[in-house]
Design a protein around this motif. Structure first.
Motif, PDB file in Angstrom:
ATOM      1  N   THR A   1       1.147  -1.324  -0.070  1.00  0.00           N
ATOM      2  CA  THR A   1       0.224  -0.096   0.287  1.00  0.00           C
ATOM      3  C   THR A   1       1.391   1.207  -0.432  1.00  0.00           C
ATOM      4  O   THR A   1       0.510   2.447  -0.694  1.00  0.00           O
ATOM      5  CB  THR A   1      -0.758  -0.003   1.244  1.00  0.00           C
ATOM      6  OG1 THR A   1      -1.903  -1.249   1.073  1.00  0.00           O
ATOM      7  CG2 THR A   1      -2.060   1.234   1.321  1.00  0.00           C
TER       8      THR A   1
ATOM      9  N   LEU B   1       2.340   1.984  -3.671  1.00  0.00           N
ATOM     10  CA  LEU B   1       1.585   2.431  -4.197  1.00  0.00           C
ATOM     11  C   LEU B   1       1.447   3.771  -4.171  1.00  0.00           C
ATOM     12  O   LEU B   1       1.484   4.634  -5.702  1.00  0.00           O
ATOM     13  CB  LEU B   1       0.105   1.248  -4.465  1.00  0.00           C
ATOM     14  CG  LEU B   1       0.176   0.296  -4.770  1.00  0.00           C
ATOM     15  CD1 LEU B   1      -0.943  -0.391  -4.612  1.00  0.00           C
ATOM     16  CD2 LEU B   1       0.783   0.039  -6.073  1.00  0.00           C
ATOM     17  N   LYS B   2       1.489   4.402  -2.883  1.00  0.00           N
ATOM     18  CA  LYS B   2       1.730   5.560  -3.108  1.00  0.00           C
ATOM     19  C   LYS B   2       2.530   6.840  -3.708  1.00  0.00           C
ATOM     20  O   LYS B   2       2.427   7.675  -4.041  1.00  0.00           O
ATOM     21  CB  LYS B   2       1.068   6.030  -1.460  1.00  0.00           C
ATOM     22  CG  LYS B   2       0.197   6.180  -1.069  1.00  0.00           C
ATOM     23  CD  LYS B   2      -0.248   6.227   0.215  1.00  0.00           C
ATOM     24  CE  LYS B   2      -2.041   5.617   1.070  1.00  0.00           C
ATOM     25  NZ  LYS B   2      -1.535   5.708   2.605  1.00  0.00           N
TER      26      LYS B   2
ATOM     27  N   THR C   1       2.726   6.692  -7.154  1.00  0.00           N
ATOM     28  CA  THR C   1       1.444   7.461  -8.006  1.00  0.00           C
ATOM     29  C   THR C   1       2.709   8.560  -8.223  1.00  0.00           C
ATOM     30  O   THR C   1       2.165   9.806  -8.762  1.00  0.00           O
ATOM     31  CB  THR C   1       0.350   6.938  -6.839  1.00  0.00           C
ATOM     32  OG1 THR C   1      -0.392   6.436  -7.118  1.00  0.00           O
ATOM     33  CG2 THR C   1      -0.360   8.156  -7.639  1.00  0.00           C
TER      34      THR C   1
ATOM     35  N   ARG D   1      -4.009   0.977 -10.648  1.00  0.00           N
ATOM     36  CA  ARG D   1      -5.670   1.296 -10.169  1.00  0.00           C
ATOM     37  C   ARG D   1      -6.226  -0.322 -10.314  1.00  0.00           C
ATOM     38  O   ARG D   1      -6.975  -0.425  -9.269  1.00  0.00           O
ATOM     39  CB  ARG D   1      -6.500   1.639 -11.387  1.00  0.00           C
ATOM     40  CG  ARG D   1      -7.483   1.291 -11.946  1.00  0.00           C
ATOM     41  CD  ARG D   1      -8.017   2.309 -12.733  1.00  0.00           C
ATOM     42  NE  ARG D   1      -9.327   2.014 -12.950  1.00  0.00           N
ATOM     43  CZ  ARG D   1     -10.519   2.312 -14.062  1.00  0.00           C
ATOM     44  NH1 ARG D   1      -9.579   3.205 -15.166  1.00  0.00           N
ATOM     45  NH2 ARG D   1     -11.474   2.177 -14.013  1.00  0.00           N
TER      46      ARG D   1
ATOM     47  N   GLU E   1      -3.958  -1.577  -6.630  1.00  0.00           N
ATOM     48  CA  GLU E   1      -5.504  -1.229  -5.631  1.00  0.00           C
ATOM     49  C   GLU E   1      -6.653  -2.054  -5.368  1.00  0.00           C
ATOM     50  O   GLU E   1      -7.330  -2.453  -4.561  1.00  0.00           O
ATOM     51  CB  GLU E   1      -6.028   0.213  -5.671  1.00  0.00           C
ATOM     52  CG  GLU E   1      -4.617   1.232  -5.514  1.00  0.00           C
ATOM     53  CD  GLU E   1      -5.443   2.758  -5.440  1.00  0.00           C
ATOM     54  OE1 GLU E   1      -4.712   2.974  -5.462  1.00  0.00           O
ATOM     55  OE2 GLU E   1      -6.160   3.215  -7.030  1.00  0.00           O
ATOM     56  N   GLN E   2      -7.927  -2.227  -6.249  1.00  0.00           N
ATOM     57  CA  GLN E   2      -8.687  -3.138  -6.454  1.00  0.00           C
ATOM     58  C   GLN E   2      -8.363  -4.397  -6.197  1.00  0.00           C
ATOM     59  O   GLN E   2      -9.107  -5.280  -5.898  1.00  0.00           O
ATOM     60  CB  GLN E   2      -9.233  -3.433  -7.728  1.00  0.00           C
ATOM     61  CG  GLN E   2     -10.198  -2.683  -8.524  1.00  0.00           C
ATOM     62  CD  GLN E   2     -10.388  -2.280 -10.296  1.00  0.00           C
ATOM     63  OE1 GLN E   2     -10.852  -3.005  -9.957  1.00  0.00           O
ATOM     64  NE2 GLN E   2      -9.555  -1.929 -10.877  1.00  0.00           N
TER      65      GLN E   2
ATOM     66  N   LYS F   1      -8.603  -4.654  -2.021  1.00  0.00           N
ATOM     67  CA  LYS F   1      -9.675  -4.986  -1.300  1.00  0.00           C
ATOM     68  C   LYS F   1     -10.045  -6.261  -1.325  1.00  0.00           C
ATOM     69  O   LYS F   1     -10.263  -7.057  -0.764  1.00  0.00           O
ATOM     70  CB  LYS F   1     -10.432  -3.800  -2.158  1.00  0.00           C
ATOM     71  CG  LYS F   1      -9.725  -2.847  -1.601  1.00  0.00           C
ATOM     72  CD  LYS F   1     -10.935  -1.484  -2.453  1.00  0.00           C
ATOM     73  CE  LYS F   1     -10.580  -0.019  -2.272  1.00  0.00           C
ATOM     74  NZ  LYS F   1     -11.027   1.022  -3.621  1.00  0.00           N
TER      75      LYS F   1
END
Length: 199
Positions: A10, A13-14, A17, A107, A110-111, A114
């Motif tokens: 996580t 990914l931040k 980006t 994207r 991130e899916q 979850k």
């Protein structure tokens, strides 16, 4: 998954980006970059197809082909993502397509985060997955499964198949012909990079 892995992913990914945003601020409207890449190395969609290109090289030439969308595997049909496509087929479009693909990868991840369930990541069938080393050294059945998998390998049914996936540089495919034994009669890898370099 290993302890702390999800938090690290996580965080990555931040940060990625943020790095993509910084790179775009530096290059996308930079007069020198734009001036040296627009109109350079133009390749039409037909030319790209004739060279056998795939992935970002093909999509930058205006051909909307993506293995994940056109021949879905690993549940890609259930993910929401865009396939970036260029219009001019030049170096600048290839750059723009790759930048947008980075965003789409974030994207998709991130899916996937979850959806990731708790629990073990492998099935508990040691005929298919190697048993833990501790079990292979202490349990006779596990040792036999370990030995058979390592020494013999899987035995696919007789026939032929081609399986492809979308790698970062394009379609990577594996073609295999089997006679039902653990060793293929023919095996060929279709790498995207060799075709990209030839073009």
């Amino acid at each position: 998954s290993p302890y702390g892995w999800m938090d690290k992913l996580t965080g990555f990914l931040k940060s990625v980006t943020k790095t993509i945003d910084e790179s775009e601020r530096m290059l996308t409207k930079n007069a020198v970059w734009v001036g040296r890449t627009i109109g350079l190395g133009v390749m039409s969609g037909d030319e790209a197809l004739n060279y056998g290109l795939s992935g970002p090289m093909l999509r930058a030439s205006g051909v909307a082909y993506d293995v994940r969308r056109d021949f879905p595997y690993l549940d890609y049909e259930t993910y929401d993502f865009d396939v970036p496509v260029g219009t001019n087929g030049d170096v600048y479009d290839r750059y723009l397509v790759r930048v947008e693909e980075l965003r789409q990868s974030v994207r998709i991840l991130e899916q996937a985060i979850k959806r990731l369930p708790d629990g073990p990541v492998n099935v508990d069938d040691h005929r298919v997955i190697l048993p833990p080393k501790s079990k292979a050294m202490s349990d006779m059945e596990s040792m036999i499964h370990h030995f058979k998998q390592v020494m013999e390998g899987p035995r696919p049914p007789a026939g032929e198949c081609y399986v492809a996936f979308e790698s970062p540089k394009g379609e990577k495919g594996y073609y295999m012909v089997s006679d039902g034994t653990s060793k293929p009669v023919r095996w060929r890898i279709r790498p995207p990079s060799f075709l990209n370099l030839a073009a």
